[in-house]
Design a protein around this motif. Structure first.
Motif, PDB file in Angstrom:
ATOM      1  N   ALA A 168       7.841   2.226  -1.604  1.00 29.20           N
ATOM      2  CA  ALA A 168       8.274   1.810  -0.265  1.00 29.20           C
ATOM      3  C   ALA A 168       9.452   2.654   0.203  1.00 29.20           C
ATOM      4  CB  ALA A 168       8.650   0.328  -0.276  1.00 29.20           C
ATOM      5  N   THR A 202       1.644   6.647   5.901  1.00 33.80           N
ATOM      6  CA  THR A 202       2.550   6.136   4.879  1.00 33.80           C
ATOM      7  C   THR A 202       2.153   4.737   4.409  1.00 33.80           C
ATOM      8  OG1 THR A 202       4.041   5.443   6.677  1.00 33.80           O
ATOM      9  CG2 THR A 202       4.527   7.528   5.588  1.00 33.80           C
ATOM     10  N   VAL A 203       1.752   3.878   5.337  1.00 32.52           N
ATOM     11  CA  VAL A 203       1.326   2.533   4.937  1.00 32.52           C
ATOM     12  C   VAL A 203       0.051   2.613   4.094  1.00 32.52           C
ATOM     13  CG1 VAL A 203       0.438   0.320   5.765  1.00 32.52           C
ATOM     14  CG2 VAL A 203       2.420   1.366   6.875  1.00 32.52           C
ATOM     15  N   TRP A 214       0.836   3.936   0.619  1.00 37.04           N
ATOM     16  CA  TRP A 214       1.523   2.927  -0.199  1.00 37.04           C
ATOM     17  C   TRP A 214       0.529   1.912  -0.778  1.00 37.04           C
ATOM     18  CZ3 TRP A 214       2.160  -2.404  -0.009  1.00 37.04           C
ATOM     19  CH2 TRP A 214       3.163  -2.927  -0.827  1.00 37.04           C
ATOM     20  N   VAL A 215      -0.379   1.434   0.072  1.00 31.24           N
ATOM     21  CA  VAL A 215      -1.374   0.458  -0.394  1.00 31.24           C
ATOM     22  C   VAL A 215      -2.273   1.071  -1.472  1.00 31.24           C
ATOM     23  CG1 VAL A 215      -3.399  -0.899   0.296  1.00 31.24           C
ATOM     24  CG2 VAL A 215      -1.371  -0.828   1.775  1.00 31.24           C
ATOM     25  N   LEU A 230       3.002   6.472  10.649  1.00 27.85           N
ATOM     26  CA  LEU A 230       2.964   5.064  10.246  1.00 27.85           C
ATOM     27  C   LEU A 230       1.717   4.759   9.433  1.00 27.85           C
ATOM     28  CD1 LEU A 230       4.082   2.188  10.369  1.00 27.85           C
ATOM     29  CD2 LEU A 230       2.841   1.885  12.520  1.00 27.85           C
ATOM     30  N   TRP A 231       0.552   5.156   9.958  1.00 23.37           N
ATOM     31  CA  TRP A 231      -0.704   4.836   9.271  1.00 23.37           C
ATOM     32  C   TRP A 231      -0.828   5.575   7.936  1.00 23.37           C
ATOM     33  CZ3 TRP A 231      -2.923   0.618  10.473  1.00 23.37           C
ATOM     34  CH2 TRP A 231      -2.906   0.138  11.783  1.00 23.37           C
ATOM     35  N   TYR A 284       8.156   8.349   6.551  1.00 20.01           N
ATOM     36  CA  TYR A 284       7.896   7.832   7.903  1.00 20.01           C
ATOM     37  C   TYR A 284       9.024   8.212   8.856  1.00 20.01           C
ATOM     38  CZ  TYR A 284       7.713   4.591  11.796  1.00 20.01           C
ATOM     39  OH  TYR A 284       7.716   4.061  13.057  1.00 20.01           O
TER      40      TYR A 284
END
Length: 243
Positions: free
Chosen positions: A16, A38-39, A42-43, A35-36, A23
């Motif tokens: 994170a 990095t998120v 991470w997932v 945004l998309w 980000y």
């Protein structure tokens, strides 16, 4: 089970922090993409970490290096010059003092363009590009400089129809945003819709946007203006005469 929980918590925090930094690095030039990416990364890495933390760590290193390249701020000058040329936007030293009084000092650069209000008539408008610089303290010795960029369309008195004005006011009304839009703009800057609709003392009508100074955002915002300005055009003068 406790050991697995501790391991996953450790990776969750580390990734994170890493992707949060990525980000912040990429959001000025690519607010949605950064945004998309990095998120999503991470997932994905959290899922891989559940099965094999070493592989996830190696993939995280590679992913971060790739993101630094993908999200690198592009050299926008040639593309912006082409955008100005294609849309017949030219720099000018002439500006509205009344508009400046209401918009405030944002290090504006002034330009002038032409827009069609119907099939046989066009009007000149001003396009102002500006920014506000601020410094944020991140600890006792660390300071980060951030820029908030703005784009303002300024229409001469009597040139904007009442219908266009109402469309602009409606678009800027954040109370009409859906839950999905509110969530989206909580995490990213809203460059899709106007941030302010203003009327200057000289009668000029102003549509102001938060923006990112690149062709993608300038084009999106200018296209909205063009699409809505000429729709069902009824001039302010005609409306007053009819009443």
């Amino acid at each position: 089970m406790q050991e697995l929980f501790n391991k996953m918590s450790f990776f969750a925090v580390v990734y994170a922090l890493l992707f949060g930094a990525i980000y912040l690095y990429g959001r000025k030039s690519f607010p949605k993409l950064s945004l998309w990416l990095t998120v999503g990364a991470w997932v994905l890495l959290m899922i891989i970490s559940y099965y094999n933390g070493m592989i996830a760590g190696l993939l995280a290193t590679v992913t971060i290096l790739v993101f630094f390249v993908v999200l690198k701020k592009p050299n926008g000058n040639p593309a912006l010059q082409q955008f100005y040329s294609e849309n017949k936007i030219y720099s000018t030293k002439i500006y509205s003092q009344a508009a400046l009084d209401i918009l405030g000092d944002k290090n504006w650069r002034y330009a002038e363009g032409t827009i069609n209000k119907n099939v046989s008539e066009s009007i000149k408008y001003q396009l102002w590009m500006g920014y506000i610089k601020s410094t944020v303290s991140a600890g006792q010795y660390t300071r980060t400089t951030t820029f908030t960029n703005y784009l303002a369309f300024i229409f001469p008195p009597g040139s904007a129809s009442n219908i266009f004005k109402q469309r602009a006011i409606t678009a800027a009304d954040k109370s009409t945003y859906s839950s999905r839009e509110k969530l989206k703009y909580f995490f990213s800057m809203d460059t899709d819709k106007p941030c302010r609709i203003l009327n200057a003392t000289d009668g000029s009508f102003i549509v102001e946007y938060l923006t990112v100074p690149d062709v993608e955002n300038y084009s999106k915002q200018l296209n909205w203006i063009k699409e809505n300005f000429g729709m069902a055009y009824v001039s302010v003068t005609q409306t007053k005469t009819a009443n």
